[in-house]
Design an enzyme around this catalytic site. Structure first.
Site, PDB file in Angstrom:
ATOM      1  N   ARG A 119       0.844  -1.205   0.000  1.00 24.00           N
ATOM      2  CA  ARG A 119       0.000   0.000   0.000  1.00 24.00           C
ATOM      3  C   ARG A 119       0.875   1.249   0.000  1.00 24.00           C
ATOM      4  NH1 ARG A 119      -4.666   2.055   4.348  1.00 24.00           N
ATOM      5  NH2 ARG A 119      -4.709   4.187   3.568  1.00 24.00           N
ATOM      6  N   ASN A 133     -10.677  -4.260  -0.559  1.00 21.24           N
ATOM      7  CA  ASN A 133     -10.530  -3.146  -1.494  1.00 21.24           C
ATOM      8  C   ASN A 133      -9.608  -3.519  -2.658  1.00 21.24           C
ATOM      9  OD1 ASN A 133     -12.105  -0.904  -0.806  1.00 21.24           O
ATOM     10  ND2 ASN A 133     -10.847  -0.544   1.019  1.00 21.24           N
ATOM     11  N   CYS A 157     -19.033  -1.674   1.164  1.00 19.29           N
ATOM     12  CA  CYS A 157     -18.049  -0.673   1.585  1.00 19.29           C
ATOM     13  C   CYS A 157     -18.574   0.043   2.812  1.00 19.29           C
ATOM     14  CB  CYS A 157     -17.816   0.324   0.448  1.00 19.29           C
ATOM     15  SG  CYS A 157     -16.691   1.674   0.896  1.00 19.29           S
ATOM     16  N   ASP A 158     -17.682   0.361   3.726  1.00 17.17           N
ATOM     17  CA  ASP A 158     -18.092   0.992   4.972  1.00 17.17           C
ATOM     18  C   ASP A 158     -18.038   2.519   4.941  1.00 17.17           C
ATOM     19  OD1 ASP A 158     -15.171   0.631   4.912  1.00 17.17           O
ATOM     20  OD2 ASP A 158     -15.239   1.625   6.845  1.00 17.17           O
ATOM     21  N   HIS A 186     -16.760   4.538  -3.627  1.00 16.48           N
ATOM     22  CA  HIS A 186     -15.876   5.666  -3.339  1.00 16.48           C
ATOM     23  C   HIS A 186     -16.080   6.792  -4.353  1.00 16.48           C
ATOM     24  CE1 HIS A 186     -12.737   3.309  -0.727  1.00 16.48           C
ATOM     25  NE2 HIS A 186     -13.942   3.332  -0.215  1.00 16.48           N
ATOM     26  N   TYR A 212     -14.411  10.590  -0.898  1.00 13.80           N
ATOM     27  CA  TYR A 212     -13.372  10.162  -1.836  1.00 13.80           C
ATOM     28  C   TYR A 212     -13.382  10.957  -3.133  1.00 13.80           C
ATOM     29  CZ  TYR A 212     -11.792   6.151   0.872  1.00 13.80           C
ATOM     30  OH  TYR A 212     -11.241   5.357   1.840  1.00 13.80           O
ATOM     31  N   ARG A 258      -0.487   7.800   4.121  1.00 16.41           N
ATOM     32  CA  ARG A 258      -1.471   7.218   5.041  1.00 16.41           C
ATOM     33  C   ARG A 258      -1.099   5.786   5.420  1.00 16.41           C
ATOM     34  NH1 ARG A 258      -7.622   8.716   3.907  1.00 16.41           N
ATOM     35  NH2 ARG A 258      -6.932  10.706   4.750  1.00 16.41           N
TER      36      ARG A 258
END
Length: 452
Positions: free
Chosen positions: A93, A147, A169-170, A200, A264, A284
Site C-alpha cells: 500500500r 478493497n 463498503c463501509d 468511493h 473520496y 497514510r
C-alpha cells in the site's frame, strides 16, 4: 434458532478483532456455532487469533474457534465468508501511494494509479477465496469488503458472474454516522437515504427520518461550515489525514449543492490540492502502520500474555456492524435497506447497464434487489462514465495480461494529467508489483517492431 458458521478470510487483518467483537455483541440477533480465521500468513494470523480465541472463550465459550492456513479446514461447513484481504499488506500500500506521488499524481489506496495497482493484486486473491468457498461450501455467501471494492466488484461481475458474492463498503456508513451526529440522532439507522454512484464515488440525493421529514437542509448547513467533521468522529478513521478529508468535503459539496458527496470524490475533483498536501515520504499507509497496526497487534499481545481481556482497549469497528446486518438480512430474509455495489441493469436509467454501481438495495435471502434511481444529472453521469471505464479497463488488463489496457486505464483516470505521466507511473508500478501482478504483454512494443 439456527446457529451459523462463519469464516473470516484475512484473519491476520487489524480489522479482524473489531469484527469478532461485533459478532459477539450480536449473538442474540446472529448466533454462531463456529468462528474460523483463514489467512495465508500464518505468523500474522497467529498474533490476532491468539487474542481472539481468548475473547471468544470469555464471551461465548460454546462457539468453536478455529484459526488455520488450510483452505479445506477453513472453508468446509461455513454459511458465510467475510473477506477482507490485503494482498501485499501495508508495505505494498505504501508503494501504491508513494509511486504516483513521485510524479505529482494522487497517491491513494483505492483511487487513481494506486487503486489500480491494488486492484491488480486483489482480483486473484479474491477469486482464490471464492473458489475455495464454492469448492468446500457451495451454498455459502461471501460478504466481500476487500478493497478496491469497485475493481473487485467489476471483476466478480465479469469473471465470476454466478458466484454468491456481495461487495460492500463501509465509507458511506461512516459518513452517515457523522450525519446522524450532526442531527443529534442516536444512530445512522434512523436515516432513510437515497444515494447513487460507484464505490468511493457517489452522492446522497435525499436523506429523511423514519417519519419522512427532510434532513438534507440541516446536514448541508453543517457541511458548508465544517464538512463532515464532528466532535466525536469515529474510532476507525483516526489518522491525522482523515480530519483533512472530512473537512475538504466542504469544497466537494460546493460543486453540486443539490447533493451531499462521498469524501473520496476529493481525489478526483481536487487532485492538485491533494498532492500539494501530501507527504511523499510519509503517506497514510505509514500512518496506519505506525498507528492502527501497532495498536491492534500490541493489544492482542497483551491479551495473550495476560490470558485475559481485562484492560484491553480493543473496540468494535463500525464497518463490522454493517457486515452483521448484511449477514442477518440474508440469513433471516429481513429485507433491510442497505447500500451495496451491484450491476446497474437499468437502476440508473441513463448509465451503463453493466456498470457496478453503489445504490440502495432491499436485501433478503436471495440477495439484493436494487432500488430504481431514475436518471442522473450530466455532471455526475460524465464523471461516473469516465471512472467506470477505468475500472473496466483494469479488469480487462488483468484478464488479458494487457499492458496497453492498463496504460489506457491510468491515462483515463481523472487523477492523471497525461498519457506520458501514466506510462511512467505504470512502469514503476509493474516493477514494484512483479511478485503480485499477472505478466503484462507490451502490445505497444510489438506494434513498434511491426512498424519498424
Amino acid at each position: 434458532m439456527k446457529k451459523f458458521s462463519v469464516v473470516i478470510a484475512g484473519g491476520g487483518s487489524t480489522f479482524t478483532p473489531g469484527i469478532v467483537l461485533m459478532l459477539l455483541d450480536n449473538l442474540d440477533k446472529f448466533p454462531l456455532r463456529t468462528l474460523k480465521f483463514y489467512d495465508n500468513d500464518k505468523d500474522r494470523q497467529e498474533k490476532i487469533a491468539g487474542a481472539c480465541e481468548i475473547i471468544v472463550k470469555e464471551r461465548a465459550p460454546e462457539i468453536e474457534f478455529v484459526a488455520t492456513v488450510d483452505p479445506e479446514e477453513a472453508f468446509t461447513d461455513v454459511d458465510f465468508v467475510m473477506a477482507h484481504i490485503r494482498v501485499g499488506k501495508y508495505a505494498m500500500r505504501a508503494l501504491d501511494e508513494k509511486i504516483p506521488l513521485k510524479y505529482g499524481v494522487v497517491g491513494q489506496e483505492t483511487c487513481g494509479p494506486g487503486g489500480m495497482a491494488y486492484g491488480m493484486r486483489s482480483i486473484g486473491g479474491v477469486f482464490e477465496i471464492i473458489d475455495y468457498m464454492e469448492k468446500y461450501s457451495p451454498d455459502a455467501w461471501m460478504l466481500n469488503y476487500s478493497n478496491p471494492a469497485a475493481i473487485v466488484a467489476e471483476a466478480c461481475r465479469k469473471l465470476r458472474p454466478n458466484s454468491k458474492v456481495l461487495n460492500i463498503c463501509d465509507m458511506p456508513v461512516s459518513i452517515e454516522r457523522r450525519m446522524a451526529e450532526t442531527l443529534g440522532l442516536a444512530s445512522r439507522k434512523e436515516l432513510v437515504v437515497r444515494y447513487y454512484g460507484l464505490n468511493h464515488f457517489g452522492w446522497w440525493t435525499d436523506i429523511r427520518d423514519k417519519a419522512g421529514n427532510d434532513l438534507m437542509p440541516k446536514i448541508k448547513e453543517h457541511v458548508v461550515k465544517n464538512g463532515y467533521v464532528v466532535t466525536s468522529g469515529d474510532r476507525q478513521h483516526t489518522e491525522a489525514t482523515w480530519n483533512d478529508t472530512f473537512t475538504k468535503a466542504r469544497d466537494v459539496f460546493a460543486l453540486d449543492p443539490n447533493t451531499l458527496p462521498n469524501t473520496y470524490l476529493q481525489y478526483y475533483l481536487f487532485p492538485d490540492y491533494i498532492v500539494g498536501h501530501s507527504n511523499k515520504e510519509y503517506t497514510r499507509a505509514n500512518e496506519v502502520m505506525d498507528g492502527r497496526e501497532k495498536f491492534v497487534f500490541g493489544e492482542c499481545e497483551k491479551i495473550v500474555v495476560n490470558q485475559s481481556t481485562e484492560g484491553s482497549a480493543l473496540h468494535v469497528d463500525m464497518h463490522a456492524s454493517y457486515i452483521v446486518d448484511l449477514a442477518r438480512a440474508i440469513a433471516y430474509n429481513t429485507h433491510e435497506r442497505m447500500l451495496l455495489i451491484v450491476e446497474n441493469n437499468g437502476a440508473i436509467e441513463n448509465f451503463d447497464p453493466t456498470g457496478m454501481v453503489e445504490i440502495p438495495c432491499i436485501v433478503g435471502s436471495n440477495g439484493p434487489e436494487p432500488l430504481s434511481i431514475g436518471k442522473i444529472p450530466q455532471f455526475q453521469k460524465g464523471l461516473m462514465e469516465q471512472q467506470v471505464s477505468v475500472e473496466k479497463l483494469v479488469v480487462e488488463a488483468w484478464e488479458e495480461g494487457s499492458y496497453q489496457k492498463l496504460w489506457q486505464a491510468m491515462t483515463l483516470s481523472k487523477t492523471v494529467p497525461s498519457a506520458s505521466v501514466a506510462k511512467s507511473i505504470l512502469d514503476d508500478l509493474i516493477e514494484a508489483n512483479k511478485d503480485f501482478w499477472p505478466t503484462l504483454k507490451k502490445e505497444q512494443q510489438e506494434l513498434e517492431q511491426v512498424l519498424n
